[in-house]
Design a protein around this motif. Structure first.
Motif, PDB file in Angstrom:
ATOM      1  N   ARG A 132      33.150 -43.305 -11.424  1.00  0.00           N
ATOM      2  CA  ARG A 132      32.995 -43.888 -10.215  1.00  0.00           C
ATOM      3  C   ARG A 132      34.399 -44.795  -9.866  1.00  0.00           C
ATOM      4  NH1 ARG A 132      30.195 -45.280  -5.458  1.00  0.00           N
ATOM      5  NH2 ARG A 132      29.530 -47.246  -5.104  1.00  0.00           N
ATOM      6  N   LEU A 133      35.006 -45.518 -10.718  1.00  0.00           N
ATOM      7  CA  LEU A 133      36.325 -45.952 -10.443  1.00  0.00           C
ATOM      8  C   LEU A 133      37.510 -44.884  -9.825  1.00  0.00           C
ATOM      9  CD1 LEU A 133      36.559 -48.638 -13.249  1.00  0.00           C
ATOM     10  CD2 LEU A 133      36.104 -48.996 -10.771  1.00  0.00           C
ATOM     11  N   THR A 134      37.508 -43.736 -10.627  1.00  0.00           N
ATOM     12  CA  THR A 134      38.350 -42.751 -10.122  1.00  0.00           C
ATOM     13  C   THR A 134      38.157 -42.318  -8.870  1.00  0.00           C
ATOM     14  OG1 THR A 134      38.678 -42.133 -12.534  1.00  0.00           O
ATOM     15  CG2 THR A 134      39.466 -40.445 -10.814  1.00  0.00           C
ATOM     16  N   SER A 135      36.821 -42.276  -8.278  1.00  0.00           N
ATOM     17  CA  SER A 135      36.473 -41.580  -6.972  1.00  0.00           C
ATOM     18  C   SER A 135      36.947 -42.717  -5.799  1.00  0.00           C
ATOM     19  CB  SER A 135      35.092 -41.429  -6.882  1.00  0.00           C
ATOM     20  OG  SER A 135      34.209 -42.612  -6.668  1.00  0.00           O
ATOM     21  N   GLN A 136      37.219 -43.919  -6.286  1.00  0.00           N
ATOM     22  CA  GLN A 136      37.620 -44.841  -5.297  1.00  0.00           C
ATOM     23  C   GLN A 136      39.198 -44.747  -4.734  1.00  0.00           C
ATOM     24  OE1 GLN A 136      35.421 -46.782  -3.935  1.00  0.00           O
ATOM     25  NE2 GLN A 136      34.161 -45.460  -5.545  1.00  0.00           N
ATOM     26  N   LEU A 137      39.864 -43.621  -5.434  1.00  0.00           N
ATOM     27  CA  LEU A 137      41.160 -43.355  -4.760  1.00  0.00           C
ATOM     28  C   LEU A 137      41.141 -43.086  -3.369  1.00  0.00           C
ATOM     29  CD1 LEU A 137      42.271 -40.989  -7.620  1.00  0.00           C
ATOM     30  CD2 LEU A 137      43.227 -43.215  -7.091  1.00  0.00           C
ATOM     31  N   PRO A 138      42.174 -43.317  -2.653  1.00  0.00           N
ATOM     32  CA  PRO A 138      42.060 -42.955  -1.186  1.00  0.00           C
ATOM     33  C   PRO A 138      41.902 -41.383  -1.087  1.00  0.00           C
ATOM     34  CG  PRO A 138      44.071 -43.911  -1.743  1.00  0.00           C
ATOM     35  CD  PRO A 138      43.455 -43.646  -3.176  1.00  0.00           C
ATOM     36  N   ASP A 139      41.190 -41.297   0.190  1.00  0.00           N
ATOM     37  CA  ASP A 139      40.641 -39.865   0.468  1.00  0.00           C
ATOM     38  C   ASP A 139      41.833 -38.668   0.406  1.00  0.00           C
ATOM     39  OD1 ASP A 139      38.400 -41.199   0.902  1.00  0.00           O
ATOM     40  OD2 ASP A 139      38.413 -40.615   3.097  1.00  0.00           O
ATOM     41  N   LYS A 179      31.992 -41.365  -4.294  1.00  0.00           N
ATOM     42  CA  LYS A 179      32.864 -42.630  -3.612  1.00  0.00           C
ATOM     43  C   LYS A 179      31.903 -43.328  -2.662  1.00  0.00           C
ATOM     44  CE  LYS A 179      36.954 -43.796  -1.102  1.00  0.00           C
ATOM     45  NZ  LYS A 179      38.457 -43.528  -0.631  1.00  0.00           N
ATOM     46  N   ARG A 180      31.214 -42.753  -1.826  1.00  0.00           N
ATOM     47  CA  ARG A 180      30.452 -43.357  -0.743  1.00  0.00           C
ATOM     48  C   ARG A 180      29.264 -43.591  -0.882  1.00  0.00           C
ATOM     49  NH1 ARG A 180      33.207 -39.131   3.680  1.00  0.00           N
ATOM     50  NH2 ARG A 180      35.432 -40.181   3.568  1.00  0.00           N
ATOM     51  N   THR A 182      25.685 -45.414  -2.081  1.00  0.00           N
ATOM     52  CA  THR A 182      25.532 -46.705  -1.822  1.00  0.00           C
ATOM     53  C   THR A 182      24.302 -47.342  -3.135  1.00  0.00           C
ATOM     54  OG1 THR A 182      23.881 -46.249  -0.338  1.00  0.00           O
ATOM     55  CG2 THR A 182      26.334 -47.154   0.373  1.00  0.00           C
ATOM     56  N   GLU A 185      25.584 -48.860  -8.077  1.00  0.00           N
ATOM     57  CA  GLU A 185      25.469 -49.899  -9.010  1.00  0.00           C
ATOM     58  C   GLU A 185      24.217 -50.555  -9.096  1.00  0.00           C
ATOM     59  OE1 GLU A 185      29.810 -49.314  -7.976  1.00  0.00           O
ATOM     60  OE2 GLU A 185      27.819 -49.331  -6.663  1.00  0.00           O
TER      61      GLU A 185
END
Length: 268
Positions: A132-139, A179-180, A182, A185
């Protein structure tokens, strides 16, 4: 209140609903969709808060009661009653819950959640949070990684034995979905201590990838102890999402399970 779920529907025959894991999307089932559609009315669904499905309202809990009730409500909206169900990871646990509650006609669970050992639980949650954290990189960074063979392997090694089978667009799409989404969590918070301890009276198969890094194959021993009434199958050389690693075997396991019941299915 019904939370409408996005889905893909294909084929004809007895209905079969496919349920993905946490952070994933219904496209996880693409490698087996056409195979299963040869004999079933297949519905691959995005769970609430994942893929293209909206999240539950803030007042709704991401627990099994709500997940099963909402899926049952969607079954009725789709014109089906007590379908066969197959699920992977979180989806496997939901599939087992549906079967235990009399809402499914047969159950195939692929590396289902709910059979954790203490160390396995820590390993699983740690890897999921890392993804999940890795997916938060910029697109742009996610797109660049997806275009690289090394990047695709890094993105998929914890989920698949053969991440190289994915195209750049598929890897990028999965990364954006993670990344997106909802519901991640809220699902982790509610399900971190989840354990499956119910009994099933419908044909049930639990199949586990022998190279699963997210929910290790050793967890299958716990599943065998808690559900001796189920068929337990090893998926050789498969990772956590086995539909990619051996689609023919996974489709066959699901079809063998659905074939074990001949009760007519009534339309809703």
């Amino acid at each position: 209140m019904l939370s409408e779920l996005a889905y893909t529907r294909k084929g004809s025959g007895e209905p079969l609903v496919l349920i993905h894991g946490i952070g994933h999307r219904r496209q996880a089932w693409n490698p087996v969709l056409d195979l299963l559609a040869q004999s079933h009315d297949v519905i691959a669904v995005d769970l609430a808060g994942f893929g293209e499905s909206p999240a539950y309202p803030a007042s709704a809990s991401y627990d099994m009661d709500h997940a099963c009730q909402n899926l049952s409500d969607n079954f009725a909206a789709w014109g089906i009653d007590r379908p066969h169900v197959a699920g992977n990871s979180l989806g496997g646990a939901i599939a087992l819950e549906l079967g235990a509650r009399g809402l499914a006609r047969s159950v195939t669970a692929l590396s289902p959640a709910g059979f954790f050992g203490t160390l396995n639980r820590i390993q699983t949650l740690g890897l999921l949070v890392m993804l999940r954290l890795t997916s938060q990189l910029p697109d742009r960074a996610l797109r660049t990684l997806s275009r690289s063979a090394v990047g695709r392997r890094l993105a998929g090694f914890s989920l698949y034995t053969h991440p190289e089978r994915f195209t750049a667009d598929e890897v990028y799409g999965d990364a954006l979905a993670l990344k997106r989404c909802t519901g991640f969590e809220r699902t982790i918070a509610k399900g971190g201590n989840y354990a499956f301890r119910l009994h099933l009276d419908v044909p049930t198969t639990i199949a586990w990838g022998t190279r699963d890094l997210i929910l290790p194959y050793s967890s299958s021993a716990i599943a065998q102890e808690r559900l001796p009434e189920a068929d337990h199958v090893a998926l050789p050389h498969c990772g956590h999402v086995p539909m990619v690693d051996d689609p023919d075997l996974v489709a066959r396991v699901i079809q063998n399970t659905t074939a074990r019941t001949q009760e007519p299915v009534a339309a809703a």
